[in-house]
Write a protein that holds these residues in place. Structure first.
Motif, PDB file in Angstrom:
ATOM      1  N   VAL A  74       0.431  -1.352   0.098  1.00 20.79           N
ATOM      2  CA  VAL A  74      -0.362  -0.476   0.234  1.00 20.79           C
ATOM      3  C   VAL A  74       1.019   1.502  -0.048  1.00 20.79           C
ATOM      4  O   VAL A  74       0.977   1.544   1.022  1.00 20.79           O
ATOM      5  N   GLN A  76       1.740   5.126  -0.038  1.00 21.11           N
ATOM      6  CA  GLN A  76       1.207   6.030   1.134  1.00 21.11           C
ATOM      7  C   GLN A  76       2.379   7.060   1.332  1.00 21.11           C
ATOM      8  O   GLN A  76       3.348   7.475   0.747  1.00 21.11           O
ATOM      9  N   ALA A  85      -7.814   5.653   0.038  1.00 21.97           N
ATOM     10  CA  ALA A  85      -6.848   4.825  -1.004  1.00 21.97           C
ATOM     11  C   ALA A  85      -5.206   4.675   0.116  1.00 21.97           C
ATOM     12  O   ALA A  85      -4.576   3.769  -0.756  1.00 21.97           O
ATOM     13  N   GLN A  86      -5.190   5.321   1.279  1.00 17.09           N
ATOM     14  CA  GLN A  86      -4.141   4.661   1.662  1.00 17.09           C
ATOM     15  C   GLN A  86      -3.469   4.421   2.311  1.00 17.09           C
ATOM     16  O   GLN A  86      -2.712   3.997   3.146  1.00 17.09           O
ATOM     17  N   PRO A  88      -4.558   0.559   4.685  1.00 16.22           N
ATOM     18  CA  PRO A  88      -4.281  -0.857   4.319  1.00 16.22           C
ATOM     19  C   PRO A  88      -5.378  -0.923   4.926  1.00 16.22           C
ATOM     20  O   PRO A  88      -6.201  -1.290   6.463  1.00 16.22           O
ATOM     21  N   GLU A  94      -0.511  -7.000   4.703  1.00 15.60           N
ATOM     22  CA  GLU A  94      -0.212  -5.349   3.969  1.00 15.60           C
ATOM     23  C   GLU A  94       0.581  -4.401   4.294  1.00 15.60           C
ATOM     24  O   GLU A  94       0.969  -4.516   5.322  1.00 15.60           O
ATOM     25  N   VAL A  96       3.237  -0.898   4.262  1.00 10.47           N
ATOM     26  CA  VAL A  96       2.878   0.053   3.917  1.00 10.47           C
ATOM     27  C   VAL A  96       3.589   0.681   3.894  1.00 10.47           C
ATOM     28  O   VAL A  96       5.184   0.498   4.661  1.00 10.47           O
ATOM     29  N   GLU A 208      -3.711   5.889  -8.051  1.00  4.55           N
ATOM     30  CA  GLU A 208      -4.336   6.291  -7.059  1.00  4.55           C
ATOM     31  C   GLU A 208      -3.656   4.526  -6.653  1.00  4.55           C
ATOM     32  O   GLU A 208      -3.666   3.930  -5.745  1.00  4.55           O
ATOM     33  N   GLY A 209      -2.821   4.577  -6.881  1.00  2.00           N
ATOM     34  CA  GLY A 209      -1.018   3.514  -6.674  1.00  2.00           C
ATOM     35  C   GLY A 209      -1.150   2.035  -6.755  1.00  2.00           C
ATOM     36  O   GLY A 209      -0.423   1.144  -6.075  1.00  2.00           O
ATOM     37  N   THR A 210      -2.787   1.670  -7.828  1.00  3.52           N
ATOM     38  CA  THR A 210      -2.974   0.423  -8.349  1.00  3.52           C
ATOM     39  C   THR A 210      -1.960   0.068  -9.444  1.00  3.52           C
ATOM     40  O   THR A 210      -2.377  -1.069  -9.987  1.00  3.52           O
ATOM     41  N   ASN A 471      -1.703  -1.876  -4.202  1.00  7.70           N
ATOM     42  CA  ASN A 471      -2.395  -1.655  -3.612  1.00  7.70           C
ATOM     43  C   ASN A 471      -4.042  -1.988  -4.198  1.00  7.70           C
ATOM     44  O   ASN A 471      -5.168  -1.434  -3.578  1.00  7.70           O
ATOM     45  N   LYS A 474      -8.581  -1.082  -4.273  1.00  7.89           N
ATOM     46  CA  LYS A 474      -8.529   0.301  -4.095  1.00  7.89           C
ATOM     47  C   LYS A 474      -9.151   0.365  -5.641  1.00  7.89           C
ATOM     48  O   LYS A 474      -8.721   0.106  -6.614  1.00  7.89           O
TER      49      LYS A 474
END
Length: 476
Positions: A74, A76, A85-86, A88, A94, A96, A208-210, A471, A474
């Motif tokens: 995840v 952040q 979205a940020q 876990p 998960e 971070v 969004e980090g996906t 991520n 999300k």
């Protein structure tokens, strides 16, 4: 203290920690706690480990190990996001990955009007560095003292400067991204024109980090305005505000750099609850507009433009009353009034918030229809409406009835969302204008977006992240 390292094999946790060193591998739950909840308190996660890499190579090594072991990551940045979205999940499996140590401004190129900056740089730090180089970085958010560039790009942040300068995606010329495999996509180019195939950077901006982890970016800078004028106006209706916006666009054109709409209720909440604010206008009005005009020529030019707009508005009966800031400090005070609006709503009890956009011409219609929709779900609920009218984005928040119960009101969350978002969709609008999807709006996006759009997004996700470690849970 609860030890949750059992959720991932201790040996695996040790392997991840060794990449960044024990100093930057947080395992103590007191140290980890700030990374596990978002600012509204809607989501609380669990993790055995927060990694704080100090280089792109360390991020790459983390992702190679994550792919090898199927460990979800995840990303952040400043943890200021509003859609979860940020954060876990609660599984404790998960990890971070905080980007806060990637905080160098690598280069400011005044001739190219670009800055190359790492993902962990705080937005306000970048603004100040640009200012010191006699340039402007125009992205401006209430959280700019703590939000970071990586998160701004990953959420495609908006803010008060979108009308003139665009959102984060439009300010980004190139990115450096670490993929789930650990490969580094280096696209840190300064080109304003480049038609060589797919625009890959825009897959990561707003993702969004996906799909991968943005570690650096090339961003646009602009010449600093030589004159800035800020005004507060009182009006009778959203229709009058729309007329004033049209007038301002006609008279000021590209010099109109902000046009914010504020309803009477958030205005009153701010006077009642915010510290250090003063009443901008002597009399009360049903609606207000905060307007800014910036000139590249001179302060006199900016003043002439805003006076022309407001004089015409008063003569045509569009504007009821208006005041132009008499100094830079008063202009800053007007902007501070606008920025503290969300916080001033908190003392009024539970609220259900919406970040929507509709075509600018449809804003009055949306406000009228949405008020009826809110009343149908919760009679007595109080609409708190404000936002970036110039780009069609409203923060349409609903406070519980004055004597209502917080828990009971929050129990109406899904019904209220549906009622408001049905109005948004009927006007061909968006249910997420600048905050993103995250966890908050994921299920609604999947249920209401065109099936082909969802299918294409899932194909993109599968192509970049076939193991599903980026991520998870999300957006899509």
């Amino acid at each position: 203290m609860t030890d949750i390292s059992r959720d991932l094999a201790p040996a695996l946790v040790d392997r991840f920690a060794a990449i960044v060193g024990n100093k930057y591998a947080l395992r103590d739950q007191q140290d980890i706690a700030p990374y596990l909840t978002e600012r509204r308190g809607l989501w609380h996660g669990r993790t055995p480990l927060v990694l704080r890499p100090g280089s792109v190579d360390e991020v790459s090594r983390i992702m190679r190990l994550a792919t090898e072991t199927g460990t979800p990551i995840v990303p952040q940045s400043g943890n200021t996001g509003l859609v979860g979205a940020q954060v876990p999940d609660t599984s404790g499996r998960e990890i971070v990955l905080s980007l806060s140590r990637l905080n160098r401004i690598r280069e400011i190129d005044v001739l190219s009007n670009t800055v190359t900056v790492e993902a962990g740089v705080i937005l306000q730090t970048l603004q100040e560095a640009a200012d010191a180089a006699d340039r402007l970085f125009p992205l401006s958010l209430a959280a700019q003292g703590s939000c970071q560039i990586g998160g701004n790009l990953s959420s495609n942040a908006g803010g008060t400067g979108v009308l003139a300068y665009g959102n984060a995606r439009e300010l980004c010329l190139g990115v450096e991204v670490v993929l789930p495999t650990g490969e580094v996509f280096d696209d840190l180019r300064k080109l304003k024109k480049d038609n060589t195939g797919y625009d890959l950077k825009n897959l990561f901006v707003g993702a969004e980090g996906t799909l991968g982890i943005i570690t650096a970016a090339v961003l646009k800078l602009f010449p600093k305005p030589k004159g800035r004028e800020v005004a507060f106006a009182g009006l009778s209706s959203p229709e009058a505000a729309l007329s004033l916006f049209s007038l301002a666009m006609d008279r000021a054109g590209a010099a109109l750099t902000a046009f914010e709409l504020i309803g009477r209720r958030p205005y009153d909440f701010t006077l009642l609850h915010a510290q250090g604010v003063t009443r901008p206008l002597a009399e009360d009005w049903p609606w207000y507009v905060l307007m800014q005009v910036s000139s590249g020529r001179s302060a006199e030019d900016a003043n002439g433009l805003i006076e022309d707009v407001l004089s015409a508005g008063l003569e045509q009966g569009i504007v009821g009353d208006a005041v132009i800031a008499a100094s830079l400090s008063q202009g800053d005070a007007f902007w501070n009034f606008r920025e503290v609006l969300p916080e001033a709503q908190k003392p009024e009890g539970a609220s259900i918030k919406h970040d929507i956009s509709v075509p600018v011409a449809s804003i009055p219609q949306f406000i009228e229809k949405a008020a009826d929709a809110v009343a149908s779900v919760s009679p007595g609920a109080r609409v708190v409406c404000f936002g970036h009218m110039g780009d069609g984005n409203l923060h349409y928040n609903i406070s519980r009835p004055v004597d209502g119960d917080d828990e009971a009101f929050l129990g109406l969350y899904h019904a209220m969302n549906k009622a408001v978002h049905d109005v948004v969709r009927s006007l061909q609008g968006s249910i997420s204008a600048e905050h993103g999807i995250g966890q908050l709006k994921r299920d609604e996006l999947i249920a209401t977006a065109p099936p082909m759009a969802i299918d294409l997004m899932r194909r993109v996700k599968a192509a970049f992240d076939p193991a599903g470690i980026m991520n998870p849970g999300k957006v899509i």
